[in-house]
Design a protein around this motif. Structure first.
Motif, PDB file in Angstrom:
ATOM      1  N   LEU A  17      10.534  12.521 -19.601  1.00 54.44           N
ATOM      2  CA  LEU A  17       9.784  13.564 -19.698  1.00 54.44           C
ATOM      3  C   LEU A  17      10.427  14.674 -20.446  1.00 54.44           C
ATOM      4  O   LEU A  17      11.715  14.834 -20.335  1.00 54.44           O
ATOM      5  CB  LEU A  17       9.302  13.996 -18.103  1.00 54.44           C
ATOM      6  CG  LEU A  17       8.788  12.614 -17.311  1.00 54.44           C
ATOM      7  CD1 LEU A  17       8.657  13.067 -15.800  1.00 54.44           C
ATOM      8  CD2 LEU A  17       7.341  12.533 -18.074  1.00 54.44           C
ATOM      9  N   SER A  20      10.212  20.746 -20.358  1.00 55.61           N
ATOM     10  CA  SER A  20       9.283  21.690 -19.651  1.00 55.61           C
ATOM     11  C   SER A  20       8.807  21.367 -18.221  1.00 55.61           C
ATOM     12  O   SER A  20       8.474  22.297 -17.405  1.00 55.61           O
ATOM     13  CB  SER A  20       7.948  21.754 -20.547  1.00 55.61           C
ATOM     14  OG  SER A  20       7.335  20.353 -20.591  1.00 55.61           O
ATOM     15  N   VAL A  21       9.198  20.071 -17.868  1.00 59.93           N
ATOM     16  CA  VAL A  21       8.585  19.567 -16.523  1.00 59.93           C
ATOM     17  C   VAL A  21       9.521  20.336 -15.354  1.00 59.93           C
ATOM     18  O   VAL A  21       9.246  20.324 -14.062  1.00 59.93           O
ATOM     19  CB  VAL A  21       8.456  18.036 -16.187  1.00 59.93           C
ATOM     20  CG1 VAL A  21       7.765  17.631 -17.472  1.00 59.93           C
ATOM     21  CG2 VAL A  21       9.959  17.292 -16.250  1.00 59.93           C
ATOM     22  N   HIS A 304       1.033  12.917 -13.023  1.00 62.57           N
ATOM     23  CA  HIS A 304       1.126  14.165 -13.446  1.00 62.57           C
ATOM     24  C   HIS A 304       2.647  14.693 -12.851  1.00 62.57           C
ATOM     25  O   HIS A 304       2.886  14.524 -11.582  1.00 62.57           O
ATOM     26  CB  HIS A 304       0.003  15.037 -12.945  1.00 62.57           C
ATOM     27  CG  HIS A 304      -0.017  16.465 -13.089  1.00 62.57           C
ATOM     28  ND1 HIS A 304       1.049  17.180 -12.058  1.00 62.57           N
ATOM     29  CD2 HIS A 304      -0.069  17.170 -14.173  1.00 62.57           C
ATOM     30  CE1 HIS A 304       0.733  18.674 -12.557  1.00 62.57           C
ATOM     31  NE2 HIS A 304       0.153  18.521 -13.939  1.00 62.57           N
ATOM     32  N   VAL A 308       2.506  17.537 -17.511  1.00 61.42           N
ATOM     33  CA  VAL A 308       2.678  16.504 -18.194  1.00 61.42           C
ATOM     34  C   VAL A 308       1.808  15.418 -17.529  1.00 61.42           C
ATOM     35  O   VAL A 308       2.061  15.019 -16.226  1.00 61.42           O
ATOM     36  CB  VAL A 308       3.821  16.126 -18.850  1.00 61.42           C
ATOM     37  CG1 VAL A 308       3.994  14.744 -19.320  1.00 61.42           C
ATOM     38  CG2 VAL A 308       4.844  17.010 -19.524  1.00 61.42           C
ATOM     39  N   ARG A 309       0.717  14.659 -18.014  1.00 63.45           N
ATOM     40  CA  ARG A 309       0.012  13.848 -17.500  1.00 63.45           C
ATOM     41  C   ARG A 309      -0.110  12.477 -18.225  1.00 63.45           C
ATOM     42  O   ARG A 309      -0.128  12.394 -19.726  1.00 63.45           O
ATOM     43  CB  ARG A 309      -1.398  14.476 -17.525  1.00 63.45           C
ATOM     44  CG  ARG A 309      -2.503  13.594 -16.791  1.00 63.45           C
ATOM     45  CD  ARG A 309      -3.586  14.257 -16.249  1.00 63.45           C
ATOM     46  NE  ARG A 309      -4.290  14.917 -17.339  1.00 63.45           N
ATOM     47  CZ  ARG A 309      -5.178  16.163 -17.213  1.00 63.45           C
ATOM     48  NH1 ARG A 309      -4.973  16.593 -16.065  1.00 63.45           N
ATOM     49  NH2 ARG A 309      -5.722  16.471 -18.317  1.00 63.45           N
ATOM     50  N   TRP A 310      -0.072  11.368 -17.800  1.00 64.20           N
ATOM     51  CA  TRP A 310       0.121  10.292 -18.456  1.00 64.20           C
ATOM     52  C   TRP A 310      -0.722   9.212 -17.658  1.00 64.20           C
ATOM     53  O   TRP A 310      -0.864   9.274 -16.357  1.00 64.20           O
ATOM     54  CB  TRP A 310       1.423   9.724 -18.729  1.00 64.20           C
ATOM     55  CG  TRP A 310       2.433   9.234 -17.589  1.00 64.20           C
ATOM     56  CD1 TRP A 310       2.469   8.282 -17.045  1.00 64.20           C
ATOM     57  CD2 TRP A 310       3.183  10.151 -16.927  1.00 64.20           C
ATOM     58  NE1 TRP A 310       3.413   7.978 -16.265  1.00 64.20           N
ATOM     59  CE2 TRP A 310       3.680   9.424 -16.095  1.00 64.20           C
ATOM     60  CE3 TRP A 310       3.134  11.436 -16.958  1.00 64.20           C
ATOM     61  CZ2 TRP A 310       4.688   9.772 -15.084  1.00 64.20           C
ATOM     62  CZ3 TRP A 310       4.335  11.957 -15.849  1.00 64.20           C
ATOM     63  CH2 TRP A 310       4.924  11.320 -14.988  1.00 64.20           C
ATOM     64  N   ARG A 333      -0.229   9.771 -23.068  1.00 62.07           N
ATOM     65  CA  ARG A 333      -0.031  10.951 -22.427  1.00 62.07           C
ATOM     66  C   ARG A 333      -0.472  12.199 -23.014  1.00 62.07           C
ATOM     67  O   ARG A 333      -0.403  12.203 -24.189  1.00 62.07           O
ATOM     68  CB  ARG A 333       1.532  11.075 -21.678  1.00 62.07           C
ATOM     69  CG  ARG A 333       2.422  11.655 -22.510  1.00 62.07           C
ATOM     70  CD  ARG A 333       3.988  11.444 -21.933  1.00 62.07           C
ATOM     71  NE  ARG A 333       5.034  12.118 -22.713  1.00 62.07           N
ATOM     72  CZ  ARG A 333       6.266  12.104 -22.488  1.00 62.07           C
ATOM     73  NH1 ARG A 333       6.617  11.416 -21.456  1.00 62.07           N
ATOM     74  NH2 ARG A 333       7.373  12.951 -23.322  1.00 62.07           N
ATOM     75  N   GLU A 334      -0.257  13.349 -22.181  1.00 58.30           N
ATOM     76  CA  GLU A 334      -0.758  14.577 -22.776  1.00 58.30           C
ATOM     77  C   GLU A 334       0.210  15.869 -22.050  1.00 58.30           C
ATOM     78  O   GLU A 334       0.480  15.585 -21.013  1.00 58.30           O
ATOM     79  CB  GLU A 334      -2.161  14.762 -22.681  1.00 58.30           C
ATOM     80  CG  GLU A 334      -2.692  14.968 -21.512  1.00 58.30           C
ATOM     81  CD  GLU A 334      -4.210  15.038 -21.501  1.00 58.30           C
ATOM     82  OE1 GLU A 334      -4.814  15.587 -22.441  1.00 58.30           O
ATOM     83  OE2 GLU A 334      -4.950  14.709 -20.531  1.00 58.30           O
ATOM     84  N   THR A 335       0.386  16.759 -22.810  1.00 54.15           N
ATOM     85  CA  THR A 335       1.170  17.935 -22.287  1.00 54.15           C
ATOM     86  C   THR A 335      -0.077  18.930 -22.206  1.00 54.15           C
ATOM     87  O   THR A 335      -0.570  19.444 -23.204  1.00 54.15           O
ATOM     88  CB  THR A 335       2.230  18.171 -23.066  1.00 54.15           C
ATOM     89  OG1 THR A 335       3.220  17.209 -22.997  1.00 54.15           O
ATOM     90  CG2 THR A 335       2.768  19.458 -22.289  1.00 54.15           C
ATOM     91  N   ASP A 337      -1.670  22.496 -21.924  1.00 54.61           N
ATOM     92  CA  ASP A 337      -1.093  23.888 -22.252  1.00 54.61           C
ATOM     93  C   ASP A 337      -1.842  24.800 -21.002  1.00 54.61           C
ATOM     94  O   ASP A 337      -2.581  24.477 -20.306  1.00 54.61           O
ATOM     95  CB  ASP A 337      -1.911  24.415 -23.653  1.00 54.61           C
ATOM     96  CG  ASP A 337      -3.404  24.233 -23.689  1.00 54.61           C
ATOM     97  OD1 ASP A 337      -4.021  24.325 -22.747  1.00 54.61           O
ATOM     98  OD2 ASP A 337      -3.935  24.087 -24.754  1.00 54.61           O
TER      99      ASP A 337
END
Length: 408
Positions: A17, A20-21, A304, A308-310, A333-335, A337
């Motif tokens: 990850l 940012s997490v 999540h 960050v989601r995957w 996955r996507e981060t 905004d």
């Protein structure tokens, strides 16, 4: 077959990850969701990622617990190596599918793996879904002994012809027996209902409410039937074999539901959820609604962490193969905004009894509040103090409220 996964960026094979997490991680709870993708029969309305025995040739249910345990071990490593602080899971939820198609011992082993690899808080809420015909008193006792605290029973209806349209195969008389056995084992009980099934009458719905309340569950969830594209039910409606869903009747059913539950001592705390006391609310679902962290284990499961989601590959064979080769089972996955996270907060928190702070709204969204008060969609007192709380009418029209709070 289940709906397609969303499009997004490729997920790294090592699952690591981004930094940012880490921001605010100590203030966020961690939950674990374990998706057991097996069902005896595929219900015609369902678009979840589930499979019957005929649909998963080459994949054995008896191997699944070990595969899920492998992902739990993978998750523990990723969380640690990504620099996240140790956080025991505050909630663990086994969903599906029908988790209780697996032996209770397999579910216990999966829970033990979460406890040993990630950690489980002493006061954690630990839930499994169950169909009324997939669990018995002995199985419930074994789950309670393993540390489960709660069972969510898929009742859906007490009326045979309604269950037949939904292609639910259980005997409705099993529901009170399962509830009584779960309580005797020390488990809290939730019942799931569906309303608005084609052909369901107001008398049918009242009969289901009578049966649900007679069982005296601690918690109740009730969802309006949505005809999902690609399902067998959608094809039946398209070809005129089943009448379409009546949205006006949905509203009648919801009002009857809310009134009956209020009279019986249940309070709504989310548009589709009621509980006897605040302690009996679903803590796991609340984590979803309030943007906490969770790791989803299993084929097609979503996760999540810190924006960050995957989501995992969907087919059990592909899932097992990636884990066997030491790879993340994630398909994409996507981060998120800041604006996407704000919009999702509005979508979810406005549905809660505690309401949505107007701090989450843009100036244009805040200007819509006066009109929502005038239209009796939100409670005036809380709104004037900066919190959007839906009225009963607002709960019936929650999607419309959201559209006004999120103007283009």
């Amino acid at each position: 077959m289940p709906s397609a996964l969303p499009l997004a960026d490729p997920a790294p094979d090592d699952g690591m990850l981004p930094p940012s997490v880490l921001a605010g991680a100590e203030q966020r709870d961690l939950g674990v969701y374990l998706h057991v993708p097996f069902c005896r029969v595929r219900c015609g309305y369902c678009d979840f990622n589930t499979y019957t025995a005929d649909e998963v040739r080459g994949v054995k249910q008896s191997d699944f617990a070990d595969q899920a345990i492998a992902e739990v071990e993978f998750a523990a490593c990723v969380l640690r190596e990504s620099g996240l602080p140790p956080r025991p899971a505050r909630t663990v939820f086994f969903g599906g599918g029908t988790p209780t198609l697996l032996p209770a011992g397999d579910l216990a082993r999966m829970l033990d793996a979460v406890r040993e690899r990630i950690g489980v808080a002493d006061d954690a809420e630990i839930t499994t879904e169950a169909n009324p015909d997939s669990i018995d008193a002995a199985g419930l006792e074994r789950l309670a002994a393993a540390g489960f605290t709660r069972v969510s029973v898929g009742m859906q209806s007490a009326v045979p012809h309604v269950l037949a349209v939904l292609e639910r195969t259980h005997d409705p008389e099993n529901v009170p027996r399962v509830v009584a056995a779960a309580k005797a084992s020390g488990l809290a009980v939730s019942l799931d209902l569906i309303y608005g099934t084609p052909g369901e009458t107001e008398a049918d719905w009242q009969r289901s409410l009578d049966a649900a309340l007679a069982a005296e569950p601690d918690h109740l969830s009730a969802y309006a039937l949505i005809v999902e594209p690609g399902t067998k039910l959608a094809r039946q409606v398209l070809h005129g074999q089943v009448p379409p869903v009546d949205d006006d009747l949905h509203a009648v059913f919801y009002e009857a539901l809310d009134a009956r539950l209020a009279d019986a001592g249940y309070d709504w705390y989310e548009v589709s959820n009621w509980a006897r006391t605040p302690d009996q609310r679903s803590r796991h679902n609340r984590a979803y609604w309030t943007g906490q962290d969770w790791w989803g284990v299993g084929p097609g499961a979503h996760s999540h962490v810190g924006g960050v989601r995957w989501w995992n590959v969907k087919h059990p064979a592909a899932y097992a193969d990636r884990l066997a080769h030491g790879l993340s089972p994630a398909a994409g996955r996507e981060t998120l905004d800041a604006e996407t996270r704000r919009v999702e907060r509005v979508l979810l928190e406005v549905r809660l009894r505690e309401g949505l702070s107007t701090d989450a709204l843009t100036p244009l969204g805040r200007r819509a509040v006066a009109g929502l008060i005038a239209d009796e969609l939100v409670e005036p007192g809380p709104a004037l103090r900066g919190t959007i709380v839906l009225t009963l009418r607002g709960r019936l029209l929650a999607d419309g409220v959201v559209r006004r709070l999120l103007p283009d």
